[in-house]
Write a protein that holds these residues in place. Structure first.
Motif, PDB file in Angstrom:
ATOM      1  N   ARG A 171      -3.124 102.606 -81.044  1.00 23.93           N
ATOM      2  CA  ARG A 171      -2.057 101.856 -80.379  1.00 23.93           C
ATOM      3  C   ARG A 171      -2.553 100.523 -79.836  1.00 23.93           C
ATOM      4  O   ARG A 171      -1.823  99.528 -79.851  1.00 23.93           O
ATOM      5  N   GLN A 172      -3.780 100.481 -79.355  1.00 30.00           N
ATOM      6  CA  GLN A 172      -4.347  99.196 -78.933  1.00 30.00           C
ATOM      7  C   GLN A 172      -4.443  98.251 -80.130  1.00 30.00           C
ATOM      8  O   GLN A 172      -4.175  97.053 -80.010  1.00 30.00           O
ATOM      9  N   MET A 173      -4.831  98.791 -81.268  1.00 32.66           N
ATOM     10  CA  MET A 173      -4.944  97.990 -82.482  1.00 32.66           C
ATOM     11  C   MET A 173      -3.575  97.455 -82.901  1.00 32.66           C
ATOM     12  O   MET A 173      -3.429  96.267 -83.233  1.00 32.66           O
ATOM     13  N   LEU A 174      -2.555  98.309 -82.871  1.00 32.40           N
ATOM     14  CA  LEU A 174      -1.207  97.891 -83.256  1.00 32.40           C
ATOM     15  C   LEU A 174      -0.663  96.827 -82.303  1.00 32.40           C
ATOM     16  O   LEU A 174      -0.031  95.857 -82.735  1.00 32.40           O
ATOM     17  N   ASP A 175      -0.900  97.015 -81.002  1.00 28.80           N
ATOM     18  CA  ASP A 175      -0.425  96.034 -80.017  1.00 28.80           C
ATOM     19  C   ASP A 175      -1.091  94.678 -80.230  1.00 28.80           C
ATOM     20  O   ASP A 175      -0.431  93.631 -80.155  1.00 28.80           O
ATOM     21  N   ALA A 176      -2.407  94.700 -80.501  1.00 26.01           N
ATOM     22  CA  ALA A 176      -3.128  93.439 -80.696  1.00 26.01           C
ATOM     23  C   ALA A 176      -2.682  92.731 -81.964  1.00 26.01           C
ATOM     24  O   ALA A 176      -2.550  91.505 -81.996  1.00 26.01           O
ATOM     25  N   ALA A 178       0.316  93.052 -83.383  1.00 26.04           N
ATOM     26  CA  ALA A 178       1.687  92.576 -83.170  1.00 26.04           C
ATOM     27  C   ALA A 178       1.716  91.285 -82.355  1.00 26.04           C
ATOM     28  O   ALA A 178       2.555  90.409 -82.587  1.00 26.04           O
ATOM     29  N   SER A 179       0.779  91.159 -81.413  1.00 29.11           N
ATOM     30  CA  SER A 179       0.741  89.958 -80.578  1.00 29.11           C
ATOM     31  C   SER A 179      -0.152  88.876 -81.172  1.00 29.11           C
ATOM     32  O   SER A 179      -0.370  87.844 -80.538  1.00 29.11           O
ATOM     33  N   LYS A 180      -0.660  89.128 -82.397  1.00 23.72           N
ATOM     34  CA  LYS A 180      -1.521  88.182 -83.118  1.00 23.72           C
ATOM     35  C   LYS A 180      -2.782  87.828 -82.325  1.00 23.72           C
ATOM     36  O   LYS A 180      -3.253  86.689 -82.327  1.00 23.72           O
ATOM     37  N   LYS A 181      -3.326  88.838 -81.635  1.00 27.29           N
ATOM     38  CA  LYS A 181      -4.534  88.634 -80.841  1.00 27.29           C
ATOM     39  C   LYS A 181      -5.733  89.391 -81.408  1.00 27.29           C
ATOM     40  O   LYS A 181      -6.764  89.505 -80.759  1.00 27.29           O
ATOM     41  N   MET A 182      -5.595  89.937 -82.616  1.00 28.97           N
ATOM     42  CA  MET A 182      -6.654  90.732 -83.223  1.00 28.97           C
ATOM     43  C   MET A 182      -7.442  89.896 -84.227  1.00 28.97           C
ATOM     44  O   MET A 182      -6.895  89.408 -85.219  1.00 28.97           O
TER      45      MET A 182
END
Length: 324
Positions: A171-176, A178-182
């Motif tokens: 979920r941390q990976m998906l959130d990052a 989605a917010s283009k912060k990964m």
């Protein structure tokens, strides 16, 4: 030398889904067949990460033939689908983690009408998997390889419920994303962490010594595990548990450690915290009630060990849910 041909397997899957504009990310679906998006990331040549979120307007079946052997780890967050591989039927259901060892096989996927599918898939070639196994084997004193795990078969599946630790990372990976912060480096690290955790839990489970532990002993230790799960909020003491299963406490302690990789207390603590994590995700109970539900009368102590285990305060999870 890294074998990067395994990427062809994912390309075949996208082609079978009738995805257009394959060079773009996220991919677009052909109209009237399905809706949603698939995002494809290749943070390094021997690693593929796929984020899928789509649904079908009708019952849908498709056939795919894998061209290269590979290992795939997938987390099914939503939706149930069936798949026929080498004459056997498998079910990929919501909330499960699937570790697949795939030779060149034909697969028939079955998707249901108007059902949302959300998946996170991680793929690596067998050369990378064997390299991982050689490194893990140095510390575990076990030697595993892709061919040894398949043992002459063309497909093998390991499956279990997604544990709380993996779910947090996913979920941390998906959130990052989605917010283009990964970044690619961060995505690579998260994917490799998930692979490592899954390899250890699925493939490096210590077996009981056949000399010291009989089949009856194994059955009793499994019974002890069931009792712990059923009475998590108010479990029996170790002596009471020994009496309930008819096994002395020495054999119970030693056998449980060898069979589950931790002590009886350690196992109980882990399962309590995992259950608490899933109760928090539901968002219907407060922290105090959840602590009591899993056997902790002191909410502050519960919050302390929860943060120690998962790196996040339980109240932060509830706060994030309330923002949605």
């Amino acid at each position: 030398m890294l074998n990067t041909n395994f990427h062809e397997n994912f390309s075949e899957f996208f082609h079978a889904l009738e995805i257009s504009k394959i060079q773009e990310c996220p991919f677009a679906f052909q109209p009237n067949a399905q809706e949603g998006a698939i995002q494809r990331f290749i943070p390094r040549p021997d690693l593929e990460v796929i984020i899928s979120d789509y649904s079908f307007y009708r019952e849908y079946q498709m056939q795919v033939v894998t061209k290269q052997p590979m290992v795939e780890l997938s987390f099914c967050l939503q939706g149930n689908r069936g798949v026929y591989i080498s004459g056997s039927e498998y079910e990929i259901s919501s909330g499960t983690c699937s570790l697949q060892f795939i030779e060149q096989v034909g697969a028939n996927f079955m998707f249901h009408k108007n059902q949302s599918y959300q998946m996170v898939g991680i793929g690596i070639p067998i050369s990378t998997f064997n390299h991982f196994m050689s490194e893990i084997g140095e510390t575990s004193k076990e030697s595993l390889s892709f061919s040894k795990i398949l043992d002459g078969k063309r497909y093998r599946l390991f499956q279990e419920r997604i544990n709380a630790s993996s779910l947090i990372i996913v979920r941390q990976m998906l959130d990052a994303i989605a917010s283009k912060k990964m970044t690619n480096l961060e995505l690579e690290c998260r994917a490799l962490q998930l692979l490592s955790m899954t390899f250890r839990s699925h493939l490096f489970v210590n077996s009981l010594s056949p000399v010291m532990f009989s089949k009856s002993d194994r059955t009793k230790i499994q019974q002890a595990q069931s009792i712990i799960m059923e009475h998590m909020s108010n479990p029996p003491t170790l002596i009471e548990l020994s009496r309930l299963i008819g096994l002395n406490d020495y054999k119970l302690k030693k056998g449980f450690k060898e069979m589950f990789g931790t002590t009886v207390f350690g196992y109980l603590r882990e399962k309590r915290l995992e259950k608490a994590f899933f109760l928090l995700q539901e968002g219907t109970m407060n922290v105090t009630d959840i602590a009591n539900a899993v056997g902790y009368s002191n909410p502050s102590y519960f919050a302390e060990i929860f943060k120690e285990r998962f790196g996040i305060n339980p109240r932060e999870i509830l706060r994030d849910l309330n923002r949605l």
